[in-house]
Design a protein around this motif. Structure first.
Motif, PDB file in Angstrom:
ATOM      1  N   SER A  63       0.833  -1.212   0.000  1.00  0.00           N
ATOM      2  CA  SER A  63       0.000   0.000   0.000  1.00  0.00           C
ATOM      3  C   SER A  63       0.862   1.254   0.000  1.00  0.00           C
ATOM      4  CB  SER A  63      -0.919   0.017   1.233  1.00  0.00           C
ATOM      5  OG  SER A  63      -1.820  -1.046   1.186  1.00  0.00           O
ATOM      6  N   LEU A  64       1.865   1.272   0.863  1.00  0.00           N
ATOM      7  CA  LEU A  64       2.748   2.428   0.944  1.00  0.00           C
ATOM      8  C   LEU A  64       3.490   2.628  -0.376  1.00  0.00           C
ATOM      9  CD1 LEU A  64       3.678   4.623   2.942  1.00  0.00           C
ATOM     10  CD2 LEU A  64       5.550   3.088   3.605  1.00  0.00           C
ATOM     11  N   ALA A  65       3.948   1.539  -0.975  1.00  0.00           N
ATOM     12  CA  ALA A  65       4.671   1.620  -2.249  1.00  0.00           C
ATOM     13  C   ALA A  65       3.769   2.158  -3.365  1.00  0.00           C
ATOM     14  CB  ALA A  65       5.233   0.256  -2.622  1.00  0.00           C
ATOM     15  N   LEU A  66       2.512   1.735  -3.392  1.00  0.00           N
ATOM     16  CA  LEU A  66       1.588   2.221  -4.422  1.00  0.00           C
ATOM     17  C   LEU A  66       1.268   3.698  -4.237  1.00  0.00           C
ATOM     18  CD1 LEU A  66      -0.797  -0.831  -4.760  1.00  0.00           C
ATOM     19  CD2 LEU A  66       0.694   0.097  -6.536  1.00  0.00           C
ATOM     20  N   ILE A  67       1.117   4.117  -2.982  1.00  0.00           N
ATOM     21  CA  ILE A  67       0.859   5.541  -2.729  1.00  0.00           C
ATOM     22  C   ILE A  67       2.062   6.362  -3.147  1.00  0.00           C
ATOM     23  CG2 ILE A  67       0.406   7.275  -0.949  1.00  0.00           C
ATOM     24  CD1 ILE A  67      -1.047   4.965   0.617  1.00  0.00           C
ATOM     25  N   SER A  68       3.257   5.874  -2.852  1.00  0.00           N
ATOM     26  CA  SER A  68       4.482   6.577  -3.241  1.00  0.00           C
ATOM     27  C   SER A  68       4.571   6.730  -4.761  1.00  0.00           C
ATOM     28  CB  SER A  68       5.705   5.823  -2.717  1.00  0.00           C
ATOM     29  OG  SER A  68       6.900   6.430  -3.163  1.00  0.00           O
ATOM     30  N   ALA A  69       4.218   5.686  -5.478  1.00  0.00           N
ATOM     31  CA  ALA A  69       4.290   5.706  -6.941  1.00  0.00           C
ATOM     32  C   ALA A  69       3.156   6.512  -7.570  1.00  0.00           C
ATOM     33  CB  ALA A  69       4.266   4.276  -7.478  1.00  0.00           C
ATOM     34  N   ASN A  70       2.090   6.762  -6.778  1.00  0.00           N
ATOM     35  CA  ASN A  70       0.900   7.450  -7.296  1.00  0.00           C
ATOM     36  C   ASN A  70       0.420   8.499  -6.308  1.00  0.00           C
ATOM     37  OD1 ASN A  70       0.099   5.547  -9.713  1.00  0.00           O
ATOM     38  ND2 ASN A  70       0.595   4.214  -7.989  1.00  0.00           N
ATOM     39  N   PRO A  71       1.188   9.558  -6.086  1.00  0.00           N
ATOM     40  CA  PRO A  71       0.760  10.577  -5.121  1.00  0.00           C
ATOM     41  C   PRO A  71      -0.641  11.091  -5.452  1.00  0.00           C
ATOM     42  CG  PRO A  71       2.981  11.032  -5.928  1.00  0.00           C
ATOM     43  CD  PRO A  71       2.432   9.916  -6.769  1.00  0.00           C
ATOM     44  N   GLY A  72      -1.477  11.162  -4.427  1.00  0.00           N
ATOM     45  CA  GLY A  72      -2.847  11.610  -4.631  1.00  0.00           C
ATOM     46  C   GLY A  72      -3.815  10.471  -4.918  1.00  0.00           C
ATOM     47  N   LEU A  73      -3.326   9.233  -4.910  1.00  0.00           N
ATOM     48  CA  LEU A  73      -4.167   8.060  -5.121  1.00  0.00           C
ATOM     49  C   LEU A  73      -5.315   8.072  -4.117  1.00  0.00           C
ATOM     50  CD1 LEU A  73      -4.020   5.285  -6.752  1.00  0.00           C
ATOM     51  CD2 LEU A  73      -2.981   4.343  -4.689  1.00  0.00           C
ATOM     52  N   SER A  74      -6.493   7.690  -4.548  1.00  0.00           N
ATOM     53  CA  SER A  74      -7.628   7.643  -3.622  1.00  0.00           C
ATOM     54  C   SER A  74      -7.620   6.332  -2.854  1.00  0.00           C
ATOM     55  CB  SER A  74      -8.952   7.780  -4.380  1.00  0.00           C
ATOM     56  OG  SER A  74      -9.265   6.580  -5.070  1.00  0.00           O
ATOM     57  N   GLN A  75      -8.333   6.305  -1.730  1.00  0.00           N
ATOM     58  CA  GLN A  75      -8.439   5.074  -0.957  1.00  0.00           C
ATOM     59  C   GLN A  75      -9.134   3.987  -1.769  1.00  0.00           C
ATOM     60  OE1 GLN A  75      -8.539   7.045   3.478  1.00  0.00           O
ATOM     61  NE2 GLN A  75     -10.295   5.894   2.845  1.00  0.00           N
ATOM     62  N   ALA A  76     -10.121   4.351  -2.557  1.00  0.00           N
ATOM     63  CA  ALA A  76     -10.829   3.370  -3.389  1.00  0.00           C
ATOM     64  C   ALA A  76      -9.893   2.778  -4.438  1.00  0.00           C
ATOM     65  CB  ALA A  76     -12.038   4.013  -4.058  1.00  0.00           C
ATOM     66  N   GLU A  77      -9.075   3.618  -5.055  1.00  0.00           N
ATOM     67  CA  GLU A  77      -8.113   3.122  -6.051  1.00  0.00           C
ATOM     68  C   GLU A  77      -7.091   2.202  -5.385  1.00  0.00           C
ATOM     69  OE1 GLU A  77      -7.936   6.855  -9.188  1.00  0.00           O
ATOM     70  OE2 GLU A  77      -6.942   7.055  -7.232  1.00  0.00           O
ATOM     71  N   LEU A  78      -6.618   2.590  -4.213  1.00  0.00           N
ATOM     72  CA  LEU A  78      -5.669   1.759  -3.484  1.00  0.00           C
ATOM     73  C   LEU A  78      -6.304   0.416  -3.148  1.00  0.00           C
ATOM     74  CD1 LEU A  78      -2.969   1.322  -2.036  1.00  0.00           C
ATOM     75  CD2 LEU A  78      -3.977   2.449  -0.030  1.00  0.00           C
ATOM     76  N   LEU A 116      -4.153  10.331  -1.072  1.00  0.00           N
ATOM     77  CA  LEU A 116      -3.129   9.776  -0.194  1.00  0.00           C
ATOM     78  C   LEU A 116      -1.735  10.186  -0.656  1.00  0.00           C
ATOM     79  CD1 LEU A 116      -4.671   6.194   0.034  1.00  0.00           C
ATOM     80  CD2 LEU A 116      -4.900   8.056   1.691  1.00  0.00           C
ATOM     81  N   PHE A 117      -0.878  10.489   0.330  1.00  0.00           N
ATOM     82  CA  PHE A 117       0.496  10.914   0.052  1.00  0.00           C
ATOM     83  C   PHE A 117       1.439  10.270   1.061  1.00  0.00           C
ATOM     84  CE2 PHE A 117      -2.384  14.177  -1.378  1.00  0.00           C
ATOM     85  CZ  PHE A 117      -1.916  14.473  -2.647  1.00  0.00           C
ATOM     86  N   VAL A 118       2.644   9.941   0.609  1.00  0.00           N
ATOM     87  CA  VAL A 118       3.666   9.378   1.489  1.00  0.00           C
ATOM     88  C   VAL A 118       4.486  10.526   2.055  1.00  0.00           C
ATOM     89  CG1 VAL A 118       5.726   7.897   1.581  1.00  0.00           C
ATOM     90  CG2 VAL A 118       3.740   7.196   0.233  1.00  0.00           C
ATOM     91  N   THR A 119       4.810  10.431   3.340  1.00  0.00           N
ATOM     92  CA  THR A 119       5.640  11.439   3.996  1.00  0.00           C
ATOM     93  C   THR A 119       7.120  11.116   3.769  1.00  0.00           C
ATOM     94  OG1 THR A 119       5.797  10.179   6.038  1.00  0.00           O
ATOM     95  CG2 THR A 119       3.913  11.710   5.833  1.00  0.00           C
ATOM     96  N   ALA A 120       7.992  12.025   4.180  1.00  0.00           N
ATOM     97  CA  ALA A 120       9.438  11.778   4.078  1.00  0.00           C
ATOM     98  C   ALA A 120       9.825  10.550   4.901  1.00  0.00           C
ATOM     99  CB  ALA A 120      10.209  13.010   4.543  1.00  0.00           C
ATOM    100  N   GLU A 121       9.233  10.407   6.091  1.00  0.00           N
ATOM    101  CA  GLU A 121       9.502   9.224   6.919  1.00  0.00           C
ATOM    102  C   GLU A 121       9.025   7.957   6.218  1.00  0.00           C
ATOM    103  OE1 GLU A 121      10.601   6.577   9.886  1.00  0.00           O
ATOM    104  OE2 GLU A 121      11.280   8.619   9.519  1.00  0.00           O
ATOM    105  N   GLY A 122       7.883   8.039   5.553  1.00  0.00           N
ATOM    106  CA  GLY A 122       7.360   6.894   4.804  1.00  0.00           C
ATOM    107  C   GLY A 122       8.283   6.490   3.668  1.00  0.00           C
ATOM    108  N   GLU A 123       8.836   7.492   2.979  1.00  0.00           N
ATOM    109  CA  GLU A 123       9.780   7.200   1.888  1.00  0.00           C
ATOM    110  C   GLU A 123      11.031   6.515   2.428  1.00  0.00           C
ATOM    111  OE1 GLU A 123       9.299   7.220  -1.252  1.00  0.00           O
ATOM    112  OE2 GLU A 123       7.555   8.512  -1.492  1.00  0.00           O
TER     113      GLU A 123
END
Length: 173
Positions: A63-78, A116-123
């Motif tokens: 999930s985190l990897a997909l959000i990182s690759a797709n900033p702004g991804l919706s929860q439904a898309e995830l 959804l967006f990944v933070t610097a800590e998430g990266e």
């Protein structure tokens, strides 16, 4: 012994395939889902073992990897992409937020939607987790040449596209 691929009418030669433990697969050897699940289960166990001290839930890394690759991804898309129920996805996003790895923001174009967006800590965490995944998949991937690995990826993507088209994206609902 010849059999037919389920629903296709295509004959397939049932092989006397044995697993790595010497157990005969019988007709299961003709089903890609069974074979894929065996590999996926083992890789998941290996990844869980090397990340046990982090207390990662299943699906958190992907999930985190997909959000990182797709900033702004919706929860439904995830939810659709990780093939998990929307309520499970909400729990995963809650956990990522609690850990400081991701954040939800209201979409500027649709206030009902969370982007959804990944933070610097998430990266930073993702970098460590990708290194662990590479380590756990290393032995399996080295069984394939680069051309075979590319072909496998292409075939899996084609198979997944058919699955998604057939269920109309319903698996995430």
């Amino acid at each position: 012994m010849a059999s037919k691929v389920a629903g296709s009418g295509r004959p397939v030669q049932t092989r006397a395939v044995e697993s790595a433990t010497g157990v005969k697969l019988g007709r299961l050897g003709d089903f890609v889902g069974f074979r894929l699940r065996r590999v996926q289960n083992q890789l998941s166990r290996d990844f869980a073992a090397v990340t046990a001290e982090r207390g990662l839930r299943s699906g958190l890394f992907s999930s985190l990897a997909l959000i990182s690759a797709n900033p702004g991804l919706s929860q439904a898309e995830l939810s659709r992409e990780i093939a998990m129920d929307k309520s499970v996805t909400v729990t995963l996003v809650d956990e990522m937020e609690r850990r400081g790895w991701a954040e939800r923001k209201r979409s500027p174009t649709d206030r009902r939607r969370h982007a959804l967006f990944v933070t610097a800590e998430g990266e930073a965490q993702l970098e460590e987790m990708f290194a662990l995944v590479s380590e756990t998949e290393n032995a399996v991937l080295h069984q394939l040449s680069p051309a075979e690995l590319l072909l496998l990826s292409e075939l899996l993507d084609r198979m997944y596209a058919v699955c998604v088209a057939e269920d109309g994206g319903e698996s995430a609902k």
